[in-house]
Design a protein around this motif. Structure first.
Motif, PDB file in Angstrom:
ATOM      1  N   CYS A 222       0.850  -1.190   0.000  1.00  0.00           N
ATOM      2  CA  CYS A 222       0.000   0.000   0.000  1.00  0.00           C
ATOM      3  C   CYS A 222       0.884   1.237   0.000  1.00  0.00           C
ATOM      4  O   CYS A 222       2.105   1.139   0.064  1.00  0.00           O
ATOM      5  CB  CYS A 222      -0.924   0.038   1.222  1.00  0.00           C
ATOM      6  SG  CYS A 222      -0.036   0.217   2.767  1.00  0.00           S
ATOM      7  N   PHE A 224       1.198   5.037   2.013  1.00  0.00           N
ATOM      8  CA  PHE A 224       0.676   5.831   3.126  1.00  0.00           C
ATOM      9  C   PHE A 224       0.938   7.307   2.898  1.00  0.00           C
ATOM     10  O   PHE A 224       1.992   7.696   2.390  1.00  0.00           O
ATOM     11  CB  PHE A 224       1.363   5.430   4.437  1.00  0.00           C
ATOM     12  CG  PHE A 224       0.777   4.190   5.046  1.00  0.00           C
ATOM     13  CD1 PHE A 224      -0.453   4.241   5.690  1.00  0.00           C
ATOM     14  CD2 PHE A 224       1.457   2.971   4.984  1.00  0.00           C
ATOM     15  CE1 PHE A 224      -0.990   3.102   6.260  1.00  0.00           C
ATOM     16  CE2 PHE A 224       0.927   1.837   5.545  1.00  0.00           C
ATOM     17  CZ  PHE A 224      -0.300   1.895   6.191  1.00  0.00           C
ATOM     18  N   LEU A 252      -3.507   4.755   1.810  1.00  0.00           N
ATOM     19  CA  LEU A 252      -4.055   4.815   3.173  1.00  0.00           C
ATOM     20  C   LEU A 252      -3.398   5.964   3.934  1.00  0.00           C
ATOM     21  O   LEU A 252      -2.414   6.538   3.483  1.00  0.00           O
ATOM     22  CB  LEU A 252      -3.786   3.493   3.909  1.00  0.00           C
ATOM     23  CG  LEU A 252      -4.212   2.203   3.190  1.00  0.00           C
ATOM     24  CD1 LEU A 252      -3.715   0.990   3.966  1.00  0.00           C
ATOM     25  CD2 LEU A 252      -5.723   2.169   3.033  1.00  0.00           C
ATOM     26  N   ASP A 254      -1.776   7.416   7.672  1.00  0.00           N
ATOM     27  CA  ASP A 254      -1.227   7.084   8.992  1.00  0.00           C
ATOM     28  C   ASP A 254      -0.341   8.239   9.455  1.00  0.00           C
ATOM     29  O   ASP A 254       0.375   8.840   8.661  1.00  0.00           O
ATOM     30  CB  ASP A 254      -0.408   5.794   8.937  1.00  0.00           C
ATOM     31  CG  ASP A 254      -0.040   5.310  10.331  1.00  0.00           C
ATOM     32  OD1 ASP A 254      -0.833   4.553  10.919  1.00  0.00           O
ATOM     33  OD2 ASP A 254       1.023   5.722  10.834  1.00  0.00           O
ATOM     34  N   CYS A 268       4.646   1.193   1.313  1.00  0.00           N
ATOM     35  CA  CYS A 268       4.857   0.243   2.399  1.00  0.00           C
ATOM     36  C   CYS A 268       5.083  -1.133   1.793  1.00  0.00           C
ATOM     37  O   CYS A 268       4.255  -1.631   1.036  1.00  0.00           O
ATOM     38  CB  CYS A 268       3.634   0.232   3.315  1.00  0.00           C
ATOM     39  SG  CYS A 268       3.688  -1.035   4.577  1.00  0.00           S
ATOM     40  N   TRP A 279       3.364  -1.010  10.371  1.00  0.00           N
ATOM     41  CA  TRP A 279       2.126  -0.822   9.595  1.00  0.00           C
ATOM     42  C   TRP A 279       1.476  -2.155   9.258  1.00  0.00           C
ATOM     43  O   TRP A 279       0.269  -2.289   9.320  1.00  0.00           O
ATOM     44  CB  TRP A 279       2.446  -0.061   8.303  1.00  0.00           C
ATOM     45  CG  TRP A 279       2.585   1.421   8.514  1.00  0.00           C
ATOM     46  CD1 TRP A 279       1.892   2.197   9.406  1.00  0.00           C
ATOM     47  CD2 TRP A 279       3.473   2.309   7.817  1.00  0.00           C
ATOM     48  NE1 TRP A 279       2.288   3.501   9.310  1.00  0.00           N
ATOM     49  CE2 TRP A 279       3.251   3.617   8.335  1.00  0.00           C
ATOM     50  CE3 TRP A 279       4.412   2.140   6.797  1.00  0.00           C
ATOM     51  CZ2 TRP A 279       3.941   4.731   7.882  1.00  0.00           C
ATOM     52  CZ3 TRP A 279       5.091   3.251   6.336  1.00  0.00           C
ATOM     53  CH2 TRP A 279       4.861   4.547   6.882  1.00  0.00           C
ATOM     54  N   GLN A 280       2.310  -3.100   8.921  1.00  0.00           N
ATOM     55  CA  GLN A 280       1.766  -4.419   8.563  1.00  0.00           C
ATOM     56  C   GLN A 280       0.945  -4.968   9.723  1.00  0.00           C
ATOM     57  O   GLN A 280      -0.155  -5.493   9.527  1.00  0.00           O
ATOM     58  CB  GLN A 280       2.912  -5.371   8.188  1.00  0.00           C
ATOM     59  CG  GLN A 280       2.471  -6.712   7.626  1.00  0.00           C
ATOM     60  CD  GLN A 280       2.141  -7.728   8.702  1.00  0.00           C
ATOM     61  OE1 GLN A 280       2.794  -7.757   9.756  1.00  0.00           O
ATOM     62  NE2 GLN A 280       1.121  -8.544   8.460  1.00  0.00           N
ATOM     63  N   GLN A 281       1.494  -4.806  10.934  1.00  0.00           N
ATOM     64  CA  GLN A 281       0.809  -5.345  12.102  1.00  0.00           C
ATOM     65  C   GLN A 281      -0.412  -4.514  12.455  1.00  0.00           C
ATOM     66  O   GLN A 281      -1.465  -5.042  12.790  1.00  0.00           O
ATOM     67  CB  GLN A 281       1.785  -5.430  13.286  1.00  0.00           C
ATOM     68  CG  GLN A 281       2.815  -6.531  13.043  1.00  0.00           C
ATOM     69  CD  GLN A 281       3.893  -6.601  14.099  1.00  0.00           C
ATOM     70  OE1 GLN A 281       4.127  -5.639  14.825  1.00  0.00           O
ATOM     71  NE2 GLN A 281       4.569  -7.723  14.176  1.00  0.00           N
ATOM     72  N   LYS A 282      -0.276  -3.202  12.322  1.00  0.00           N
ATOM     73  CA  LYS A 282      -1.376  -2.312  12.697  1.00  0.00           C
ATOM     74  C   LYS A 282      -2.588  -2.491  11.772  1.00  0.00           C
ATOM     75  O   LYS A 282      -3.721  -2.501  12.223  1.00  0.00           O
ATOM     76  CB  LYS A 282      -0.885  -0.870  12.656  1.00  0.00           C
ATOM     77  CG  LYS A 282      -1.911   0.160  13.131  1.00  0.00           C
ATOM     78  CD  LYS A 282      -1.256   1.529  13.331  1.00  0.00           C
ATOM     79  CE  LYS A 282      -2.315   2.598  13.616  1.00  0.00           C
ATOM     80  NZ  LYS A 282      -1.705   3.941  13.624  1.00  0.00           N
ATOM     81  N   TYR A 283      -2.327  -2.607  10.491  1.00  0.00           N
ATOM     82  CA  TYR A 283      -3.427  -2.677   9.521  1.00  0.00           C
ATOM     83  C   TYR A 283      -3.644  -4.072   8.955  1.00  0.00           C
ATOM     84  O   TYR A 283      -4.418  -4.254   8.017  1.00  0.00           O
ATOM     85  CB  TYR A 283      -3.159  -1.687   8.381  1.00  0.00           C
ATOM     86  CG  TYR A 283      -3.073  -0.259   8.878  1.00  0.00           C
ATOM     87  CD1 TYR A 283      -4.231   0.440   9.240  1.00  0.00           C
ATOM     88  CD2 TYR A 283      -1.849   0.370   9.021  1.00  0.00           C
ATOM     89  CE1 TYR A 283      -4.160   1.743   9.722  1.00  0.00           C
ATOM     90  CE2 TYR A 283      -1.758   1.680   9.503  1.00  0.00           C
ATOM     91  CZ  TYR A 283      -2.920   2.356   9.848  1.00  0.00           C
ATOM     92  OH  TYR A 283      -2.847   3.633  10.326  1.00  0.00           O
ATOM     93  N   ASN A 284      -2.884  -5.024   9.552  1.00  0.00           N
ATOM     94  CA  ASN A 284      -3.008  -6.408   9.102  1.00  0.00           C
ATOM     95  C   ASN A 284      -2.856  -6.520   7.586  1.00  0.00           C
ATOM     96  O   ASN A 284      -3.679  -7.109   6.890  1.00  0.00           O
ATOM     97  CB  ASN A 284      -4.342  -6.990   9.569  1.00  0.00           C
ATOM     98  CG  ASN A 284      -4.328  -8.508   9.478  1.00  0.00           C
ATOM     99  OD1 ASN A 284      -3.242  -9.102   9.492  1.00  0.00           O
ATOM    100  ND2 ASN A 284      -5.489  -9.107   9.371  1.00  0.00           N
ATOM    101  N   LEU A 285      -1.818  -5.924   7.096  1.00  0.00           N
ATOM    102  CA  LEU A 285      -1.549  -5.922   5.660  1.00  0.00           C
ATOM    103  C   LEU A 285      -1.015  -7.278   5.224  1.00  0.00           C
ATOM    104  O   LEU A 285      -0.463  -8.020   6.025  1.00  0.00           O
ATOM    105  CB  LEU A 285      -0.526  -4.828   5.342  1.00  0.00           C
ATOM    106  CG  LEU A 285      -0.971  -3.400   5.702  1.00  0.00           C
ATOM    107  CD1 LEU A 285       0.209  -2.458   5.712  1.00  0.00           C
ATOM    108  CD2 LEU A 285      -2.042  -2.918   4.728  1.00  0.00           C
TER     109      LEU A 285
END
Length: 798
Positions: A222, A224, A252, A254, A268, A279-285
């Motif tokens: 994605c 940001f 997105l 952030d 990202c 970010w991967q963990q926060k947005y479950n990418l």
RNA sequence: GGGAGUUUAGCUCAGUUGGUAGAGUACCUGCCUUACAAGCAGAGGGUCAUAGGUUCGAGUCCUAUAACUCCCACCA
């Protein structure tokens, strides 16, 4: 009595003597208070450099001091031989690659190499006079230590502090191994900011994105932008097209997207850096792997598959240019987290690994760290600073060969983790099987093939030294150990992990004191490094050319904790001191042949030197208790030169000519010389163990009846001296100094006779030692008068 | 950006609880003194980084500033 001193003969002679006579042995059954030292086990990586000699000597001063202050000193010595440094050394020496050989073959090579170097290291440390008790030595790859390391691990698993998990780990593509946060080193690396076009889906417009890692385009998930960034507000929620790959990713928002940085829009990728991970963990990418374990592009990268990261970057930039997707380039230098061992920028990879939890207990680690005395005190802030910044748990799995195996299996049917039984340790899961079947009934297991991070083992050196699980009584007696000496570079690893482990295992501190030594620099701002080979002198050269004692003297001169620049000049003072000690002893002892020490009525100046000695010793001890080994030495040294230049000059007349000054005046001087030299040598023995032993064995041993000077105790001279004696005696020195100045200013020899000396305004004490003043100044007659302190001199021929 | 250290004689560094600036070294001068010339004696050399403050008094305590160094963070 003493002849010529030749350190080349003498030093090895006494080193042998100490080993043969167990002079440095720890006595398990002694009732004396224990002082224990958690010696850093040097990493077997090929070379000991002068920095090692510097800091190990400093620790040795403390060991010797404590021994001579009546402690039962436990001074073990270990070698850290497992792990990556050894593997690299072996690969280099044998010209092999570990993964090309069978595990057994490679391990055997490692064992041989380790054995060879450990022998060399040990000899070198002995040659430096390190007073470790070699009966208490260990190496981290030994069965015994493997067992303790595995026991430590199992204990942590059982207590819930170690866990197995699929987590993003820091990965070194060069060494192909996961590493811990503590093994990262930030390095400034030149790079290029590439401004790239990301076309907006269904539009002719594009979004400009700046990146240093275009090779990760295929892993882009994605883009940001900052929610407050008005420039891109219209794009939020839309899709953009990843150049060259032509797939769409969402735009997105952030807060972490920095408006100021680059173009304010950031791609990202999983994973380019820690923020991507966040970010991967926060947005479950989704997770896309563009880089393989070996640092090559994966099939995800399409036509770049198989290329190394750097090469792929070059080619992608070329292709971007070719397709008019590259807007501009900007040369930058930025900080990059690299693997400290090889300097390769780290990658983030999702791996199933073993972790030891750290993040949850940071507060406790800080509290425990605070309970320890740090010398110098400010080194605690290095520790707390590091602990504050720890943000990941400790990954302890290493995909390597020469190390302590992780004692677990995984059930091939249900995946359950089977821990080894403690009574079976040490265990190698690759060659043995669990003793029971899995709960699911399966007997088919997959062994863990990873080994532990070497710090997993080094972090239990107090437990190794204190015989954890092997001798409970000893363990209780030793823990916490008295002292951990180490240089400031490993506060964040060794000190930190050790504090954590001791807390987890026994809820105790590993040690009461930490003594942090500085670094020896090759030049200002330049560390000594093997690769640059910028060390002007090797330890062997120092020990063989300058002598161990002189080298140790050099090691004593720095301030604790502070780095010093290596300078050969600094060895001159040590050489002078050693020479002077020999000459002074030779001279003094020449008057002590057939001497039987007996308490005599002491003359004032003899009382004076004894009182001065006792005073100096108090300061010396005060400094040592604060681990200020350099200041302690300076105190002792100053006294010694005063002893030579003032006291001996005064006393020698009485020693030479009893027929003039009387037999009892000689005996008084003999007594003072005897006790002061003896006690002084003991103190010097801490720093200069060889020459002091030589003198001791030549003379003092028959009075002390103790086999080595290093087994004697440092103590005050038990002679009562009058209150005012120090200031009174100092006044006499003042008068002598004035006489010398007069002669010097008048270009006269110091032995020139003075016809009449008039002493004005000094205390009556000087009258009592008139004979000493007359002798040292070669004065015929002295007159006294009142007035301001002064002297007047009349020479015959003037 | 966060944390820490350092700044005193040409050089390397001491300077404890505030009380007349210290050592070693280098330079200079002298001395073959019945241990040591790898020695001995002596001389010169300092706005204690800067600016404020507290105090009768600050190298020392407080506040700012500067320079150098180290650790950590900073990978778009």
């Amino acid at each position: 009595m003493l002849d010529k001193y030749n350190f080349r003969e003498s030093e090895p002679k006494w080193e042998k003597f100490w080993q043969e006579n167990n002079v440095n042995s720890f006595d398990k059954n002694s009732k004396k208070e224990i002082f224990s030292i958690d010696t850093p086990p040097p990493t077997v990586s090929g070379k000991i450099h002068i920095g090692h000699i510097f800091s190990y000597s400093q620790a040795d001063f403390v060991a010797r001091y404590k021994r001579m202050r009546g402690y039962n000193v436990l001074y073990p010595f270990g070698f850290d031989d497992n792990g990556l440094p050894t593997e690299r050394l072996v690969e280099k020496e044998y010209g092999v690659k570990a993964h090309e050989l069978s595990r057994e073959e490679f391990q055997e090579m490692c064992m041989n190499t380790v054995e060879k170097y450990e022998k060399e290291f040990k000899e070198l440390f002995i040659r430096d006079g390190i007073s470790a008790d070699w009966a208490h030595s260990y190496n981290t790859i030994s069965k015994r230590v493997q067992k303790l390391s595995q026991k430590s691990f199992l204990d942590l698993v059982k207590k819930g502090h170690a866990y197995y998990g699929e987590k993003p780990a820091i990965w070194c593509p060069e060494c192909q191994v996961s590493i811990a946060q503590a093994e990262l080193e930030s390095k400034d690396i030149a790079s290029t900011f590439n401004h790239i076009k990301f076309y907006i889906s269904g539009s002719k417009d594009y979004l400009e994105i700046a990146t240093t890692r275009p090779e990760l385009l295929s892993a882009c998930v994605c883009v940001f932008v900052n929610p407050d960034d008005k420039r891109y507000a219209h794009l939020v929620g839309k899709k953009v097209i990843v150049p060259l790959y032509d797939f769409e990713v969402p735009v997105l928002t952030d807060e972490k997207a920095d408006i100021e940085k680059g173009t304010g829009a950031v791609m990202c990728c999983t994973f380019g850096d820690e923020t991507d991970l966040y970010w991967q963990q926060k947005y479950n990418l989704p997770i896309k792997e563009a880089i393989s374990d070996g640092g090559r592009m994966t099939s995800l990268a399409g036509k770049y598959e198989g290329l190394k990261i750097k090469k792929a970057r070059e080619e992608i930039i070329a292709d971007l240019k070719l397709n008019d997707l590259l807007i501009s380039q900007e040369e930058i230098v930025h900080a990059v987290a690299t693997h400290e061992r090889c300097g390769t920028p780290m990658e983030i990879k999702i791996k199933k690994q073993w972790f030891i939890s750290l993040v949850d207990n940071k507060k406790l680690f800080l509290e425990n760290g605070e309970k320890i005395n740090w010398y110098p005190n400010f080194m605690y802030s290095r520790y707390s600073n590091w602990v504050d910044n720890v943000d990941r748990d400790w990954c302890v799995s290493r995909q390597r060969y020469f190390g302590v195996p992780i004692p677990v299996w995984y059930c091939s049917k249900c995946g359950k983790i089977i821990l080894a039984d403690e009574k079976d340790l040490p265990v190698n899961p690759l060659t043995t099987k669990p003793s029971k079947t899995c709960e699911c009934g399966s007997t088919d297991f997959i062994p863990e093939s990873d080994v532990f991070d070497t710090w997993q083992t080094s972090s239990i050196t107090p437990q190794i030294n204190a015989m954890w699980g092997e001798d409970d009584e000893m363990y209780k007696k030793i823990m916490p150990m008295s002292l951990r000496p180490n240089a400031h570079d490993i506060i964040r690893t060794w000190d930190f992990y050790t504090i954590a482990k001791s807390y987890y295992h026994s809820n105790c501190l590993p040690w009461k004191n930490v003594m942090v030594s500085g670094f020896v620099m090759a030049d200002k701002n330049e560390k000594i490094s093997k690769s640059k080979s910028n060390s002007k002198m090797s330890p062997e050269m120092l020990l063989n050319e300058k002598s161990a004692d002189v080298t140790r003297y050099w090691a004593s001169t720095g301030s604790l904790g502070r780095d010093i620049v290596f300078s050969e000049e600094e060895f001159k003072n040590g050489a002078k001191l050693v020479n002077k000690i020999w000459n002074a002893s030779k001279f003094v002892l020449s008057f002590l042949e057939n001497y039987e020490p007996k308490q005599t009525k002491l003359l004032p100046m003899d009382e004076w030197i004894i009182a001065k000695f006792n005073q100096m010793q108090k300061y010396f001890i005060d400094y040592f208790e604060k681990y200020e080994i350099g200041l302690a030495m300076a105190e002792l040294e100053r006294f010694f030169w005063n002893f030579c230049d003032n006291y001996i000059e005064i006393a020698k007349n009485r020693l030479y000519k009893p027929e003039i000054y009387g037999e009892s005046a000689k005996e008084s001087a003999q007594f003072a010389c005897f006790v002061v030299l003896k006690e002084m040598l003991k103190m010097f023995a801490i720093y200069l163990p060889h020459i002091t032993e030589e003198i001791y064995q030549n003379y003092f041993v028959r009075f002390e009846n103790i086999k080595s000077i290093h087994n004697t105790e440092i103590s005050a001279i038990a002679v009562k001296t009058p209150e005012e004696i120090i200031s009174n005696g100092d006044e006499v020195c003042d008068i002598v100094s004035k006489i010398r100045r007069y002669k010097s200013e008048n270009n006269l020899s110091l032995k020139e006779e003075i016809e009449l000396l008039t002493i004005q305004g000094y205390s009556n004490f000087v009258k009592r030692v008139e004979y000493d003043i007359k002798a040292v100044g070669n004065v015929k007659e002295i007159k006294y008068q009142d007035g301001d302190k002064n002297i007047d001199i009349k020479m015959l021929n003037k």
